[in-house]
Design an enzyme around this catalytic site. Structure first.
Site, PDB file in Angstrom:
ATOM      1  N   MET B  75       0.815  -1.214   0.000  1.00  0.00           N
ATOM      2  CA  MET B  75       0.000   0.000   0.000  1.00  0.00           C
ATOM      3  C   MET B  75       0.850   1.266   0.000  1.00  0.00           C
ATOM      4  O   MET B  75       0.340   2.365   0.226  1.00  0.00           O
ATOM      5  CB  MET B  75      -0.941  -0.004   1.209  1.00  0.00           C
ATOM      6  CG  MET B  75      -1.950  -1.140   1.185  1.00  0.00           C
ATOM      7  SD  MET B  75      -2.940  -1.180  -0.343  1.00  0.00           S
ATOM      8  CE  MET B  75      -2.691  -2.892  -0.858  1.00  0.00           C
ATOM      9  N   CYS B  76       2.124   1.136  -0.292  1.00  0.00           N
ATOM     10  CA  CYS B  76       3.049   2.256  -0.294  1.00  0.00           C
ATOM     11  C   CYS B  76       2.899   3.048  -1.594  1.00  0.00           C
ATOM     12  O   CYS B  76       2.851   2.468  -2.678  1.00  0.00           O
ATOM     13  CB  CYS B  76       4.461   1.680  -0.180  1.00  0.00           C
ATOM     14  SG  CYS B  76       5.671   2.809   0.456  1.00  0.00           S
ATOM     15  N   HIS B  77       2.836   4.383  -1.486  1.00  0.00           N
ATOM     16  CA  HIS B  77       2.710   5.209  -2.686  1.00  0.00           C
ATOM     17  C   HIS B  77       4.036   5.243  -3.453  1.00  0.00           C
ATOM     18  O   HIS B  77       5.078   5.452  -2.852  1.00  0.00           O
ATOM     19  CB  HIS B  77       2.344   6.643  -2.305  1.00  0.00           C
ATOM     20  CG  HIS B  77       0.986   6.761  -1.704  1.00  0.00           C
ATOM     21  ND1 HIS B  77       0.756   6.575  -0.360  1.00  0.00           N
ATOM     22  CD2 HIS B  77      -0.224   7.039  -2.250  1.00  0.00           C
ATOM     23  CE1 HIS B  77      -0.537   6.740  -0.108  1.00  0.00           C
ATOM     24  NE2 HIS B  77      -1.158   7.024  -1.226  1.00  0.00           N
ATOM     25  N   MET B 113       9.028   4.575   4.743  1.00  0.00           N
ATOM     26  CA  MET B 113       9.190   3.204   4.261  1.00  0.00           C
ATOM     27  C   MET B 113      10.433   3.067   3.390  1.00  0.00           C
ATOM     28  O   MET B 113      11.067   2.007   3.360  1.00  0.00           O
ATOM     29  CB  MET B 113       7.950   2.744   3.479  1.00  0.00           C
ATOM     30  CG  MET B 113       6.687   2.634   4.315  1.00  0.00           C
ATOM     31  SD  MET B 113       6.920   1.908   5.967  1.00  0.00           S
ATOM     32  CE  MET B 113       7.584   0.286   5.561  1.00  0.00           C
ATOM     33  N   GLU B 114      10.774   4.129   2.687  1.00  0.00           N
ATOM     34  CA  GLU B 114      11.953   4.080   1.818  1.00  0.00           C
ATOM     35  C   GLU B 114      13.235   3.907   2.640  1.00  0.00           C
ATOM     36  O   GLU B 114      14.097   3.098   2.290  1.00  0.00           O
ATOM     37  CB  GLU B 114      12.023   5.357   0.964  1.00  0.00           C
ATOM     38  CG  GLU B 114      11.134   5.334  -0.276  1.00  0.00           C
ATOM     39  CD  GLU B 114       9.634   5.393   0.007  1.00  0.00           C
ATOM     40  OE1 GLU B 114       9.248   5.772   1.141  1.00  0.00           O
ATOM     41  OE2 GLU B 114       8.843   5.055  -0.891  1.00  0.00           O
ATOM     42  N   ASP B 128      23.934 -11.911   3.384  1.00  0.00           N
ATOM     43  CA  ASP B 128      24.204 -12.748   2.205  1.00  0.00           C
ATOM     44  C   ASP B 128      25.699 -12.865   1.927  1.00  0.00           C
ATOM     45  O   ASP B 128      26.191 -13.956   1.590  1.00  0.00           O
ATOM     46  CB  ASP B 128      23.501 -12.152   0.982  1.00  0.00           C
ATOM     47  CG  ASP B 128      23.738 -12.977  -0.261  1.00  0.00           C
ATOM     48  OD1 ASP B 128      23.504 -14.190  -0.230  1.00  0.00           O
ATOM     49  OD2 ASP B 128      24.176 -12.409  -1.286  1.00  0.00           O
TER      50      ASP B 128
END
Lengths: 166, 166, 166, 166, 166, 166
Positions: B75-77, B113-114, B128
Site C-alpha cells: 500500500m506504499c505510494h 518506508m523508503e 548474504d
C-alpha cells in the site's frame, strides 16, 4: 598504479559459481519480530487498522518479496521457489508479532536469503500499515532458524525463548 | 450472505488517497544493526570476505531497494526520491555493524518506508555476503530515527544508546 | 530500399510527448467480471478455497499491479498514483464477481490504463486462486467506466446493467 | 482472542508446495477478445493509429508479461518459460480482435496463468494504443482454452464459436 | 582500525541530493550503432529474420528500458519520462544500423542515462534477434549527442560523421 | 484485407520454443570499452569521483542487470544464472576502461545476452558516475568474445588487439 590495474585482485564482488553443484531438496526457515505499543497491537488484533487487514497484507507482501530476492540482494542467485509461506504469531505478553517464513526448493543453491527477505518485507509491511498510529514500532530478531539440504549441511539455530520455532 | 456482499465494508486494504495533499520537503532517517561473531566482524573489517567488499555492496543494494519500495510494500505510494544514502558504523565493542539510511524528497507523502527498506536490504546483503562464515548473524533494531515534513509533523525517536543518531 | 530507409515514417511506436501539458486532478474507474461455476462461487463466499482468502489477495494484487502499469504497457507513461482501490461485488444471481478499480492523481496524463490493469490483475488472481476447482472461469467486461480531468474531457460509459457503476 | 492467535488456521494464503512433483512437458493456450467501434477496427487494420503498430506492440507486451507473471500474481510459482507466442485474429464481422497465447515448459507446475496474463496484457496494450480514438473498447472472454501435462490431466474447453481454437 | 571506522569518508556511493533544484524542461538525445555482416543487414532490411520484426521489437525494448533506467543504474534518480522515442537509420555503406533515442521531461534532474539506456537496450535487442545468424555483431558509439535544460547548461557533441545527428 | 487477416504469417515475433532441447553446461564471455578524457580516467583511478567508487558500483550493476536480462530483451528466455562476474581492465594508453563479463549455466538456451547486458549496464554505470565530469565518454566494442555449450557449438571471436581476451 599497480593497484588500479589489478583492481580485481581483491575486494571485487562476484556471483559465486554454483554450476557444478548437484540439485538437492533444500528448506529454510527464518524468524523475526515487530514490537509495538499495546494500542497498536490491539488495533491489529481487532482489525481496526484503517488501511486494512494488516497481517494478511504482510503475508502476501512477504511471499511476493521472497520470489524477487535475487533482484534485491546483489550477489544472490536467481531461483524458482517451489514453496513459500509466511506465518504470524501475535504475542500479547510482549505486544509483538512474531513472524516465520518457510520455503522449499530442489536446486543447487540455498534459500536462506529468500526466507530472510520474506520475513523482512512482511515486517516492513506491518510497519507501513500501522505507521499512522505508531512510528516507534521496531523490527528485531531477523535471523535464520533452520536450513537443510546442500553441501554445507543442516543448520538449526539454538532456541532463544520458550515457544519459539525451532 | 450479508457479510460476503459487504466484503468491502471492513478489513479491505487500499492505497490511501493523498491527491489533495500539498508537496513539502520531507526527510527521513532509519537505523538498524547486524550482529555477528567476532571472526565475521573482523573479516568484514579486513576485507577478507571471499564474495567481495561487503559494505560497499550493501550500500548499493540499500539505495537501489529504496527506489523500489513501492513495488515491495503493497500500500506504499510510488514516488521519486531525490536523495538517498546509506552509511555503516562498525561497532567493535558489540561486534555489530550499525546501519543508517537517509532520504529526501519534495512530495505529498512521507518516505519512512523508503529509509526502512534501505536499511533492511542493506542488512540482508551483509548477511548474504557473510553467510558462508556465520549463519547466526542477526538483524535487529530496524526503526525510524527521525522524520520531518508533512502534516503529521516532525518525529525524533528517543535516543537509546550513547553515540547513536539522533 | 526506400521503405527500409524510412522505416520510421509510419508504423513506429513512440511514447507520446506530454511534457507541455498542465497537471490536473485526474480520476478513473474501470470494471470487470469473473464468471464461474456455482460451486466455485460458494467456495469463495465461504472462504473454503485452499489457497487462502481469494478476494483479499486479488485486491492487493490489483493495487500492486496498478503501480507497475508502465512496466507492462509499452507506451504507457510512468506516473506516481496518489490513490488506488479495488472492490468486489459478488453477484449470486450470475455466479460472478464484479470488480471495480478507482485511482486518482494530479498529473499531465490520464490513468485509464492503471485502473484497467488493476481490474485485469485482480481478475487473473481470482482465477489463479481457484483454478484447482474450476478451469473454465472466464474474465469479461473489462472496460473503462468513467474518467475525469485532462484536455479530452470527462467520460462516463453508458450503464449496461442495473446496479452497475456508474 | 483465540481466533487472532490462530490467525493462520484458515484464510491464509500460501504458495503451494510443488517441490515433490515431477517435471513434465506442459503446454497451455488461452484466448481473449477486444471489441471496438468499426472506425477503430479499421484504423488498426490500416495501420493508421498514431501511436504506432498496434498489434505488433501488443504481441511483444503480451510475451514480455508472460515472463513476469509470478511478479504480478501473488501465489503463482516463478518459472522459466521455454516458449511463448501471442497471435491476433481480427474478426471484421464483430469489429473485434481475437487474441490467443500459447506457452510451453518442462516443469513441475502448470502455465495457465502465464498464457492468461499474456492475453490480458496484449488486450490492455491494444486498449492503450487506441484509447485516444475509442474509450469504450471492451476486453472480454479471457479464458483457458487448453492445457496438457501435469497430474491434473489435460483440459480442453468446449468450443463456443465456429472457427475458434480449440 | 581508523580507516574502517571512517569507512564512509571516501569512496562511498550516494544518490546525490537534488531536492533543492528547480524543475526545468530537459531534453536529451543519444546515439549508437550496431555493425553486422552484409547478410545480416539484408535479412533485417528484407524482414527475413525468423524471430520477427527486428527493428520494431528493438524500438519497443528501448522505450520500455528507458522507463526502468533507475532500476538498472544504481545511483540514477527515478523519474517519470514524459516523452521517449527510438529511431533507426540503416546505413547500407557500412552494413550498420544507427540508433537514436530522444526523451523529454520537466524535472530537477537530467535524462542522459535514460536515452543512453534506450539506445543500449535497443542495440542489445537487435543482437538478440539476429544472433542465430551473426554472433560477431558489434555495438559501438553509444554516446550522448545533445542535452538541454538544467543548471549545467546545454551540451551538443561535435559531429563525427557527415549525416549524423546532431 | 487478406494481409491483415494473416497478420501472423510474417514479421511476428515469438519466444522461440526450446522446450525440446537438452540442458548442457554453457559459458559466455562478452567485452566492451568506455573511452574518456585523461582527466576522467585519472579521477576513476585515484578514486576522486564525488559520487563514489565507480568501478565497484559498475561491477554490481552489471551483475544485477545480467540477472534481469529477460525482462529487458523482449524475446530472451528467462533463466537462472549460476555464475556471473564482471571485471575491469583500465588501459592508460587509450584512457579507456575495458570491461569483461563471464557467466555460466546448465540450461537449454545460451547466455550470450546475459553477458552482453552485464557489459552494457556496467558501461552505462561508469558513464552515470562520471557524467558530471565528462559528457563525451563513449561506450564501444560491446561484443561476444566467446561462448561454449549448446547445439550451435563453440564460438571464439578473433582477437582484435594484443592483450585482449580471448
Amino acid at each position: 598504479m599497480s593497484t588500479f590495474t589489478h583492481i580485481d585482485a581483491e575486494g571485487r564482488v562476484r556471483m559465486v559459481d554454483v554450476s557444478g553443484k548437484w540439485p538437492t531438496l533444500r528448506t529454510a526457515t527464518a524468524g523475526g519480530r515487530v514490537t509495538m505499543t499495546p494500542e497498536t497491537f490491539e488495533a491489529i488484533r481487532d482489525h481496526r487498522v484503517r488501511k486494512g487487514n494488516v497481517l494478511e497484507t504482510a503475508r502476501i507482501a512477504g511471499i511476493m518479496a521472497a520470489k524477487r530476492t535475487a533482484e534485491l540482494i546483489p550477489m544472490c542467485h536467481p531461483l524458482n521457489l517451489t514453496h513459500a509461506q509466511v506465518d504470524f504469531f501475535p504475542e500479547p505478553e510482549t505486544f509483538s508479532i512474531r513472524i516465520e517464513a518457510v520455503a522449499r526448493i530442489i536446486d543447487v543453491t540455498g534459500i536462506e536469503m529468500e526466507v530472510l527477505t520474506a520475513v523482512s518485507v512482511a515486517a516492513l509491511t506491518i510497519y507501513d500499515m500501522c505507521k499512522a498510529y505508531d512510528k516507534s514500532m521496531t523490527i528485531t530478531d531477523i535471523r535464520l532458524l533452520a536450513k537443510s539440504g546442500g553441501k554445507s549441511g543442516d543448520f538449526v539455530r539454538q532456541r532463544e525463548k520458550k515457544g519459539e520455532t525451532p
